[in-house]
Design a protein around this motif. Sequence first.
Motif, PDB file in Angstrom:
ATOM      1  N   ALA A 153      69.281  53.768  23.742  1.00  0.00           N
ATOM      2  CA  ALA A 153      70.162  51.951  24.497  1.00  0.00           C
ATOM      3  C   ALA A 153      68.818  51.234  25.072  1.00  0.00           C
ATOM      4  O   ALA A 153      68.163  52.334  25.016  1.00  0.00           O
ATOM      5  CB  ALA A 153      71.079  52.187  25.891  1.00  0.00           C
ATOM      6  N   ILE A 154      68.658  50.078  24.801  1.00  0.00           N
ATOM      7  CA  ILE A 154      68.580  49.500  25.838  1.00  0.00           C
ATOM      8  C   ILE A 154      67.835  49.310  27.413  1.00  0.00           C
ATOM      9  O   ILE A 154      68.854  50.069  27.353  1.00  0.00           O
ATOM     10  CB  ILE A 154      68.485  47.489  25.871  1.00  0.00           C
ATOM     11  N   HIS A 155      66.355  50.082  27.482  1.00  0.00           N
ATOM     12  CA  HIS A 155      65.864  49.945  28.329  1.00  0.00           C
ATOM     13  C   HIS A 155      66.220  49.292  29.898  1.00  0.00           C
ATOM     14  O   HIS A 155      66.733  48.145  29.830  1.00  0.00           O
ATOM     15  CB  HIS A 155      64.558  50.110  28.692  1.00  0.00           C
ATOM     16  N   PRO A 156      66.680  50.002  30.993  1.00  0.00           N
ATOM     17  CA  PRO A 156      67.043  49.171  31.981  1.00  0.00           C
ATOM     18  C   PRO A 156      66.006  48.407  32.412  1.00  0.00           C
ATOM     19  O   PRO A 156      66.925  46.676  32.876  1.00  0.00           O
ATOM     20  CB  PRO A 156      67.716  49.836  33.311  1.00  0.00           C
ATOM     21  N   GLN A 166      65.746  53.806  26.188  1.00  0.00           N
ATOM     22  CA  GLN A 166      65.884  54.308  26.792  1.00  0.00           C
ATOM     23  C   GLN A 166      66.612  55.256  25.655  1.00  0.00           C
ATOM     24  O   GLN A 166      68.003  55.504  25.599  1.00  0.00           O
ATOM     25  CB  GLN A 166      66.131  54.685  28.016  1.00  0.00           C
ATOM     26  N   PHE A 198      68.821  59.054  25.120  1.00  0.00           N
ATOM     27  CA  PHE A 198      69.876  59.503  25.412  1.00  0.00           C
ATOM     28  C   PHE A 198      69.649  60.890  26.163  1.00  0.00           C
ATOM     29  O   PHE A 198      70.381  60.963  26.176  1.00  0.00           O
ATOM     30  CB  PHE A 198      71.193  59.656  24.672  1.00  0.00           C
ATOM     31  N   GLY A 238      66.944  60.541  27.602  1.00  0.00           N
ATOM     32  CA  GLY A 238      66.085  60.347  28.508  1.00  0.00           C
ATOM     33  C   GLY A 238      64.493  59.845  28.738  1.00  0.00           C
ATOM     34  O   GLY A 238      63.992  59.188  29.035  1.00  0.00           O
TER      35      GLY A 238
END
Lengths: 318, 318
Positions: free
Chosen positions: B242-245, B263, B265, B267
Amino acid sequence: MDTQEVVRLPKLSRVAVCGGTHGNELSGVFLVKELLKSKQGEDRNSPILVLSNPEATQRCLRYLDVDLNRCFSRDALNSPLSDSPPYEVLRSRELNTLLGPKGSADSVDFVCDLHNTTANMGLCFIAYSDSDWISLHIFRHLQRCLPEISMRYINFNLPPDEAYSLDSVGKHGFAMEIGPQPHGVVRSNIYTTMKTAVQHMLDWIHLFNSGTVFEGGLVDVFTLVKHVDYPRDCKTHDIVAAIHPELQDKDFCLLNPGDPVFQTFSGETTFYDGNESLYPFFINECAYYEKGIAFSLSRKRCLNVPAVQSQRNQSNEL
Amino acid sequence: MDTQEVVRLPKLSRVAVCGGTHGNELSGVFLVKELLKSKQGEDRNSPILVLSNPEATQRCLRYLDVDLNRCFSRDALNSPLSDSPPYEVLRSRELNTLLGPKGSADSVDFVCDLHNTTANMGLCFIAYSDSDWISLHIFRHLQRCLPEISMRYINFNLPPDEAYSLDSVGKHGFAMEIGPQPHGVVRSNIYTTMKTAVQHMLDWIHLFNSGTVFEGGLVDVFTLVKHVDYPRDCKTHDIVAAIHPELQDKDFCLLNPGDPVFQTFSGETTFYDGNESLYPFFINECAYYEKGIAFSLSRKRCLNVPAVQSQRNQSNEL
């Protein structure tokens, strides 16, 4: 330990973690896929991992024909099938065979079904009762492990036969609902929260099965009182207002009589005309437009949850 | 007025405001419906109001068969029809008849097509060039009228023939894109921003048609450089991150080489490996998962926009 009476409950030998019951709620979809991938040498402590609605997940839709997560009441599972039953009706029976049969001794001990909402609800457990000590203890455990996460326990208050969602197939269980996240989108923070919460849940189950005593304590529970629909055009049934900016994103903030609730598309405000202050949730959930729910209202109560420990006299000791 | 040279441009006699080109982008759907309702005594200054994709709107889907907003390039509009053409291909030709034909003298003078995004983009004008003084002046007008709204001008930098979206059917125009809002949801603040912006846009057009001189000035324009896809599993083509926080919701914040972008899935973090600092936008837009776009990157330039005034020698004086 103090002098609390300890309630002894059967171990949770068979545990299921389900995602993609709604195919466009992506945290659970990707988490179950990831857990399936990382599940190297399976052992008997591993949860059963289920992608509940693979067809809807494939197309990134909530469902193809009907909402799968309304197919698990006793009546829905046992009514005669039509000649060409909806895909989800067939799938609900497959899942009931895999994880149930619901209400029988053969059903799995515990089901956690993973969901997302567009509402600003943080992490919610959604259950049907306020006396499932297993679910309530897992909730307390997650509150302790993840104090930085807003967390609530919602009770829909229905008898097991009428409980309609996938998690009701197990002897215990709940939907884990996390938001806000748009459907069809995965946000890393929401995914990580879900992943961490599921890990802590499985840790609790392992500790419980190992004989750990969990002390009792207090839990706030939000019990559903009613749903509120959008104002609608009486001819077209189109909605004519959106959630008021002062209510939007204020899930679990007390709504008082006279507070603004909607803003019509022409600009007028409408106000909450109930006579009891209640706690709103599922405010502006995408999937509930079609169900006629703009938000739901709940009453908050503080429950005293007893200490629990697993029963010793079981054949499947871990 | 100062001594700037004033560019004289034809009046904007026929103006269209379109919503529901994507049927689940609800601000535009409800705004066009509201404008249709409140359109009492029509006059020649009223815009043409269009619900672009009524079938998709009815079902709250982006589209039924193909993305309508990719059907308006010259080639797409003029290629022979198959035996059973997709619904949106037929609909694009109806819209081209109503508002076009694209590229002809008969096309409407101006099209504003209303959109929403799940990305945190505020209010964006999306256009194909950086020299449409009409669109750039409307943008400047909205910046002056709504200083509290984050507002950007995006240039996709395509020749008119290749421009593929509905707004390209007019002699001038842009998509007005507002977010963040989940698709299938209407948020009052986003709806109100769109409603107010459209009103100011129509006000500007009225002033322009009335002969007002609009001074020139500087405008920041973000020109598309490239799209970036999610990391994907090479076999299943599923996204694996996913898009990194740290990037999520940071649309139009400069992305530097080495900054975190995804990031996974499991981690891990992946980093931006470009060698130029660029401005990301459409970060985590729901509808672009299927298009292979996790975010887009742009270069920012500051343009000098000349003063404009409408030409006097027209038959349709207002």
